[in-house]
Design an enzyme around this catalytic site. Sequence first.
Site, short mmCIF file in Angstrom:
data_model
loop_
_atom_site.label_atom_id
_atom_site.label_comp_id
_atom_site.label_asym_id
_atom_site.label_seq_id
_atom_site.Cartn_x
_atom_site.Cartn_y
_atom_site.Cartn_z
N CYS A 1 0.99 -1.32 -0.06
CA CYS A 1 0.03 -0.08 -0.01
C CYS A 1 0.75 1.13 0.10
O CYS A 1 1.41 1.87 0.89
CB CYS A 1 -0.92 -0.12 1.18
SG CYS A 1 -1.73 1.53 1.44
N CYS B 1 -0.37 4.22 2.35
CA CYS B 1 -0.34 3.93 3.78
C CYS B 1 1.24 4.28 3.98
O CYS B 1 1.65 4.59 5.25
CB CYS B 1 -0.68 2.67 4.28
SG CYS B 1 -2.05 1.91 3.25
N ASP B 2 2.24 3.69 3.24
CA ASP B 2 3.63 3.57 3.56
C ASP B 2 4.64 4.78 3.08
O ASP B 2 5.93 4.57 3.54
CB ASP B 2 4.18 2.24 3.54
CG ASP B 2 3.31 1.10 4.36
OD1 ASP B 2 2.72 1.56 5.48
OD2 ASP B 2 3.08 0.15 3.99
#
Length: 402
Positions: A137, A140-141
């Site tokens: 993701c 997200c990261d």
Amino acid sequence: MTKAVYDVVIIGGGPGGLSAALYAARGRLKTLVIEEKTQMGGQCATTSELENYPGIIDTGSGLSNKFYEHAKKFGAQFLKDRVIGFTIDTDGFHKNIQLKNNGEVIAKSIIIATGTKPRIIGIPGEEEFKGRGVSYCATCDADFYEDLDVVVVGSGNTAVEESVFLTKVVNQVNLVVIHEEGKLDADKIAQEQAFANPKINFIWNSTIAAIEGDELVESVQLKNIKTGELTKLETPGVFMFVGTVPQTDWLKGKFPLNQWGYINVDEKQETEVAGVFAVGDVCDKFLRQVVTATGDGATAAVAALQYIEQEEYWQEHVLGADKPVLAVFWSPLQAESTALMPEIEAFAQDHDFKIVPVDASRNKRLAERYQIRELPTIVGLTKGKENIRLTQPQKSNFEELL
Ligand SMILES: Cc1cc2nc3c(=O)[nH]c(=O)nc-3n(C[C@H](O)[C@H](O)[C@H](O)COP(=O)(O)OP(=O)(O)OC[C@H]3O[C@@H](n4cnc5c(N)ncnc54)[C@H](O)[C@@H]3O)c2cc1C
């Protein structure tokens, strides 16, 4: 204490599930969405920027929040839990849904909207470094890799679009592509954006053979698939976008799935099990996108409403009737059917039968359940038990019903 019975229980709170929730709740159905994650929106919520949902350009999480608020506004209820299975009650109508943490809930209809999850390629280091340098993701990261060089594996829309997104944060994206130079599987617009981006370095004809490091990822082994040559590329982050698999492990062996684990549905999104619908990416379908998942959700909710109305009518007026019932399977578009109706109505009135007309073209499920092959067909039932059947009857046959 009697358990609450929901009209519709929706399993999964992604775009498909939330759109079904909006339509169901707005249709005055008692609606519950069960989502295992804290964040609503499914994969859509992990998407950096969504440019292809008509009328709205937003981040994936922004659009997901709108879907959630919209469904909530019309009365949909939400429960955080994981569904681990369901069974159909002996009445053939109610469904018991088993949850990991909160026991069971009862529903008249179910909409499965569990989507897909990233495919794990299973190379050495992938599992070991998950969350410690291996990611699925970008949204997200990405921030963990500000101004660093990362590796992205894949060549489809997700890999290419998420690479473009990552370049806003990282120093360089090394995009590892299995194909010949210049060939990507993404659509044209995504390809153009990637080829024009100076921060994307394409590594063609290649895959990764291993992910290595100590506590965290430090490098990958690149493998040239033409020569077999292995080279080491240092990086703290590897983003894997090599396809998805359906989230149907919990249904395996208990529910009809196709050979790849996806669910087959008809034009109403209904599965092979009456009253159980499936929407979005978990279905066997041509295009897995937010816009198609939301369309599926709307269709399934309206079909669930029709299913409940038809089933409840049948339960009350046929299975629960206190006098013999003549179920007349007919079609208003067929001359023989329309000619029969007034005759059978007059006969039923004279002999104290109850008549329940079933338009077989609209209620295919019921016609299938009673194996109606020709119209019109009269099925005589007492307390739900069939005791006589007349196929394409003439007035002279009616006496047989007595
Ligand atoms: C990185 C990325 C980028 C994308 N970009 C785009 C894009 O730009 N445009 C576009 O249209 N589409 C895009 N997509 C695809 C889009 O996100 C999906 O098509 C869409 O989210 C599918 O919706 P869904 O409701 O079917 O399933 P999902 O979004 O997958 O949601 C399924 C939900 O079900 C929950 N769930 C699963 N099993 C259970 C269980 N047993 N019990 C309870 N809950 C469960 C999951 O936690 C999840 O929240 C992208 C996808 C990814 C991964």
